[in-house]
Every structure is written in structure tokens, then in C-alpha cells.
Scaffold this motif. Structure first.
Motif, PDB file in Angstrom:
ATOM      1  N   GLN A 146       0.756  -1.261  -0.019  1.00  0.00           N
ATOM      2  CA  GLN A 146       0.024   0.031   0.044  1.00  0.00           C
ATOM      3  C   GLN A 146       0.861   1.122   0.049  1.00  0.00           C
ATOM      4  N   SER A 147       0.535   2.061  -0.753  1.00  0.00           N
ATOM      5  CA  SER A 147       1.256   3.553  -0.899  1.00  0.00           C
ATOM      6  C   SER A 147       0.329   4.400  -0.160  1.00  0.00           C
ATOM      7  N   PHE A 148       1.079   5.693   0.552  1.00  0.00           N
ATOM      8  CA  PHE A 148       0.300   6.650   1.137  1.00  0.00           C
ATOM      9  C   PHE A 148       0.298   7.917   0.462  1.00  0.00           C
ATOM     10  N   TYR A 149       1.528   8.744   0.792  1.00  0.00           N
ATOM     11  CA  TYR A 149       1.500  10.127   0.460  1.00  0.00           C
ATOM     12  C   TYR A 149       3.037  10.239   0.372  1.00  0.00           C
ATOM     13  N   GLN A 150       3.282  11.333  -0.579  1.00  0.00           N
ATOM     14  CA  GLN A 150       4.523  11.844  -0.698  1.00  0.00           C
ATOM     15  C   GLN A 150       5.189  12.336   0.566  1.00  0.00           C
ATOM     16  N   ILE A 151       6.472  12.180   0.658  1.00  0.00           N
ATOM     17  CA  ILE A 151       7.173  12.917   1.879  1.00  0.00           C
ATOM     18  C   ILE A 151       8.032  13.686   1.415  1.00  0.00           C
ATOM     19  N   ASP A 152       8.192  15.033   2.043  1.00  0.00           N
ATOM     20  CA  ASP A 152       9.140  15.845   1.689  1.00  0.00           C
ATOM     21  C   ASP A 152      10.503  15.633   2.277  1.00  0.00           C
ATOM     22  N   VAL A 153      11.282  14.825   1.730  1.00  0.00           N
ATOM     23  CA  VAL A 153      12.387  14.170   2.376  1.00  0.00           C
ATOM     24  C   VAL A 153      13.395  15.270   2.965  1.00  0.00           C
ATOM     25  N   GLU A 154      13.481  16.552   2.403  1.00  0.00           N
ATOM     26  CA  GLU A 154      14.195  17.471   3.034  1.00  0.00           C
ATOM     27  C   GLU A 154      13.960  17.898   4.304  1.00  0.00           C
ATOM     28  N   LYS A 155      12.677  17.502   4.724  1.00  0.00           N
ATOM     29  CA  LYS A 155      12.259  17.675   6.089  1.00  0.00           C
ATOM     30  C   LYS A 155      12.560  16.964   7.064  1.00  0.00           C
ATOM     31  N   LEU A 156      12.812  15.684   6.737  1.00  0.00           N
ATOM     32  CA  LEU A 156      13.120  14.675   7.405  1.00  0.00           C
ATOM     33  C   LEU A 156      14.398  14.484   8.110  1.00  0.00           C
ATOM     34  N   GLU A 157      14.478  14.113   9.493  1.00  0.00           N
ATOM     35  CA  GLU A 157      15.872  14.385  10.128  1.00  0.00           C
ATOM     36  C   GLU A 157      16.560  12.950   9.423  1.00  0.00           C
ATOM     37  N   SER A 158      17.733  12.903   9.662  1.00  0.00           N
ATOM     38  CA  SER A 158      18.388  11.757   8.857  1.00  0.00           C
ATOM     39  C   SER A 158      18.114  10.541   9.442  1.00  0.00           C
ATOM     40  N   HIS A 159      18.065  10.424  10.852  1.00  0.00           N
ATOM     41  CA  HIS A 159      17.712   9.105  11.409  1.00  0.00           C
ATOM     42  C   HIS A 159      16.270   8.455  11.107  1.00  0.00           C
ATOM     43  N   GLN A 160      15.259   9.546  10.838  1.00  0.00           N
ATOM     44  CA  GLN A 160      14.071   9.195  10.416  1.00  0.00           C
ATOM     45  C   GLN A 160      14.108   8.787   8.829  1.00  0.00           C
ATOM     46  N   HIS A 161      14.920   9.336   8.003  1.00  0.00           N
ATOM     47  CA  HIS A 161      15.090   8.782   6.537  1.00  0.00           C
ATOM     48  C   HIS A 161      15.782   7.606   6.799  1.00  0.00           C
ATOM     49  N   ASN A 162      16.576   7.462   7.600  1.00  0.00           N
ATOM     50  CA  ASN A 162      17.226   5.789   7.736  1.00  0.00           C
ATOM     51  C   ASN A 162      16.464   4.894   8.051  1.00  0.00           C
ATOM     52  N   LEU A 163      15.458   5.432   9.073  1.00  0.00           N
ATOM     53  CA  LEU A 163      14.324   4.262   9.411  1.00  0.00           C
ATOM     54  C   LEU A 163      13.544   3.982   8.148  1.00  0.00           C
ATOM     55  N   LEU A 164      13.052   4.960   7.554  1.00  0.00           N
ATOM     56  CA  LEU A 164      12.326   4.547   6.416  1.00  0.00           C
ATOM     57  C   LEU A 164      12.981   3.803   5.293  1.00  0.00           C
ATOM     58  N   LYS A 165      14.125   4.129   5.174  1.00  0.00           N
ATOM     59  CA  LYS A 165      15.123   3.426   4.067  1.00  0.00           C
ATOM     60  C   LYS A 165      15.171   1.951   4.407  1.00  0.00           C
ATOM     61  N   ASN A 166      15.466   1.631   5.689  1.00  0.00           N
ATOM     62  CA  ASN A 166      15.673   0.321   6.480  1.00  0.00           C
ATOM     63  C   ASN A 166      14.407  -0.591   6.490  1.00  0.00           C
ATOM     64  N   GLY A 167      13.164   0.389   6.695  1.00  0.00           N
ATOM     65  CA  GLY A 167      11.985  -0.400   7.012  1.00  0.00           C
ATOM     66  C   GLY A 167      11.727  -0.110   8.625  1.00  0.00           C
ATOM     67  N   ILE A 168      10.423  -0.087   8.775  1.00  0.00           N
ATOM     68  CA  ILE A 168       9.766   0.038  10.070  1.00  0.00           C
ATOM     69  C   ILE A 168       8.697  -1.126  10.305  1.00  0.00           C
ATOM     70  N   LYS A 169       9.128  -2.129  10.992  1.00  0.00           N
ATOM     71  CA  LYS A 169       8.199  -3.533  11.106  1.00  0.00           C
ATOM     72  C   LYS A 169       7.008  -2.831  11.604  1.00  0.00           C
ATOM     73  N   VAL A 170       5.826  -3.321  11.009  1.00  0.00           N
ATOM     74  CA  VAL A 170       4.396  -3.031  11.679  1.00  0.00           C
ATOM     75  C   VAL A 170       3.888  -4.453  12.383  1.00  0.00           C
ATOM     76  N   PHE A 171       3.545  -4.429  13.566  1.00  0.00           N
ATOM     77  CA  PHE A 171       2.870  -5.492  14.214  1.00  0.00           C
ATOM     78  C   PHE A 171       1.502  -5.600  14.641  1.00  0.00           C
ATOM     79  N   SER A 172       0.990  -3.956  14.733  1.00  0.00           N
ATOM     80  CA  SER A 172      -0.181  -3.891  15.255  1.00  0.00           C
ATOM     81  C   SER A 172      -1.080  -2.815  14.497  1.00  0.00           C
ATOM     82  N   LYS A 173      -2.303  -2.967  14.711  1.00  0.00           N
ATOM     83  CA  LYS A 173      -2.762  -1.472  14.129  1.00  0.00           C
ATOM     84  C   LYS A 173      -2.469  -0.187  14.954  1.00  0.00           C
ATOM     85  N   ASP A 174      -2.209  -0.319  16.371  1.00  0.00           N
ATOM     86  CA  ASP A 174      -1.831   0.971  16.808  1.00  0.00           C
ATOM     87  C   ASP A 174      -0.477   1.274  16.355  1.00  0.00           C
ATOM     88  N   GLU A 175       0.609   0.581  15.976  1.00  0.00           N
ATOM     89  CA  GLU A 175       1.722   1.001  15.335  1.00  0.00           C
ATOM     90  C   GLU A 175       1.587   1.490  13.876  1.00  0.00           C
TER      91      GLU A 175
END
Length: 191
Positions: A146-175
Motif C-alpha cells: 500500500q502507498s500513502f503520500y509523498q514525503i518531503d525528504v528535505e524535512k526529515l531528520e537523517s535518522h527518520q530517513h534511515n528508518l524509512l530506508k531500512n524499514g519500520i516493522k508493523v506488528f499491530s493496528k496501533d503501530e
């Protein structure tokens, strides 16, 4: 001491009530006998007709489950139906979508993320900067769930960008909802 109610009055009342009970029972039996006779007469008057018995109804039942993440799972069952009342009772929590002589399609909205997302879903970012859920860790070969929305990568902090590049595992609806909300301020589109 004299009894308050004389014995003769008690005997008269008792006799009267017994007489009423016997009369009521007699009339009830006679009335039922007349109803039974009328029913039997009607049955005798109807011509003998042959009725074809087809046996149980066989239907294909499709169960569609729609999850919060947009995933739709489909389960196909072959049902043998002996009584329609039982069939409808079995699916009372489902919403009827379509029905014909061979197939019935039901739908249910599940307030949870899909089993696929729970087992192998990762939030990530595409090369175009779109917040996306991948089947597996995000890379060029990963299937997009599923795709959501365009991210302005310039606004992201480097650790946030790295998290997204490496992947954030989803375990639940809350997450799932927390990640969507966390990156919404970085959306390139106005809210």
C-alpha cells in the motif's frame, strides 16, 4: 367457636367450580375435535400432487475481509444448505454484497491490520519519496502492499530517513496508525 364461612357455602362454591371445570374441559375437547375434523376434511379434499424434492441447496460462499490497511482477503467455501434460516443465521454478522442462484458474496470490515501486514509488513519510502508499506524490507524487489503520500525528504531528520530506508516493522493496528501520524507532518501535500 363457629366457622366464619358455613360448610354449606364452601360445598356450594366447590361444587360450582368443579362443574365449571368439567364444562370447560368438555367444550375444549369438543372444539379441538371439530378443528381436527375440519383439517382432516381439507386434507382429504386436496388432490394428491407429486412434489419434487431436490435435496439440499449447494452454494459457493465468498467471504471478503477488508482490513484497515486496505488489504482484502477472500475465502471461498462450498456450502450445503439444508435450511435457509440456519444459513442466514451463520452469516448474520456479515454484510451481503451479491447473491444469485449459485453464489453468495459477503463482506466484513475488520478493525485491524491484515495478517500479511502483521507477518511481513514494513513501512518504507520509495525512490520517489512516497511513504509505502512493503511486503518485506524495502528494496527494489520488494512488493508494494500500500502507498500513502509523498514525503518531503528535505524535512526529515537523517535518522527518520534511515528508518524509512531500512524499514519500520508493523506488528499491530496501533503501530500502523502511529507511523502514519508520525510522518504526516512531513507530507509534501497540504493536509
Amino acid at each position: 367457636m363457629k366457622p366464619i364461612i358455613p360448610k354449606q357455602i364452601i360445598i356450594i362454591f366447590t361444587s360450582f367450580f368443579m362443574f365449571c371445570a368439567v364444562l370447560y374441559t368438555t367444550l375444549e375437547i369438543k372444539g379441538n375435535a371439530e378443528v381436527n375434523k375440519r383439517n382432516n376434511d381439507q386434507l382429504m379434499e386436496e388432490p394428491d400432487e407429486a412434489y419434487e424434492v431436490n435435496g439440499p441447496l449447494k452454494l459457493t460462499v465468498v467471504l471478503e475481509r477488508i482490513y484497515v490497511d486496505g488489504e482484502v482477503s477472500e475465502e471461498v467455501l462450498e456450502e450445503t444448505i439444508w435450511a435457509m434460516e440456519d444459513f442466514w443465521a451463520d452469516y448474520e454478522d456479515w454484510q451481503l454484497v451479491t447473491q444469485d442462484e449459485e453464489q453468495v458474496v459477503f463482506q466484513m470490515h475488520i478493525d485491524d491490520i491484515s495478517p500479511l501486514l502483521k507477518s511481513n509488513g514494513y513501512f518504507g519510502i520509495t525512490e520517489e519519496g512516497i511513504l509505502t508499506i512493503f511486503d518485506g524490507k524495502p528494496d527494489e524487489q520488494s512488493k508494494i502492499i500500500q502507498s500513502f503520500y509523498q514525503i518531503d525528504v528535505e524535512k526529515l531528520e537523517s535518522h527518520q530517513h534511515n528508518l524509512l530506508k531500512n524499514g519500520i516493522k508493523v506488528f499491530s493496528k496501533d503501530e500502523y496508525e502511529q507511523v502514519l501520524e508520525a510522518f504526516k507532518p512531513y507530507s509534501a501535500q497540504p493536509h
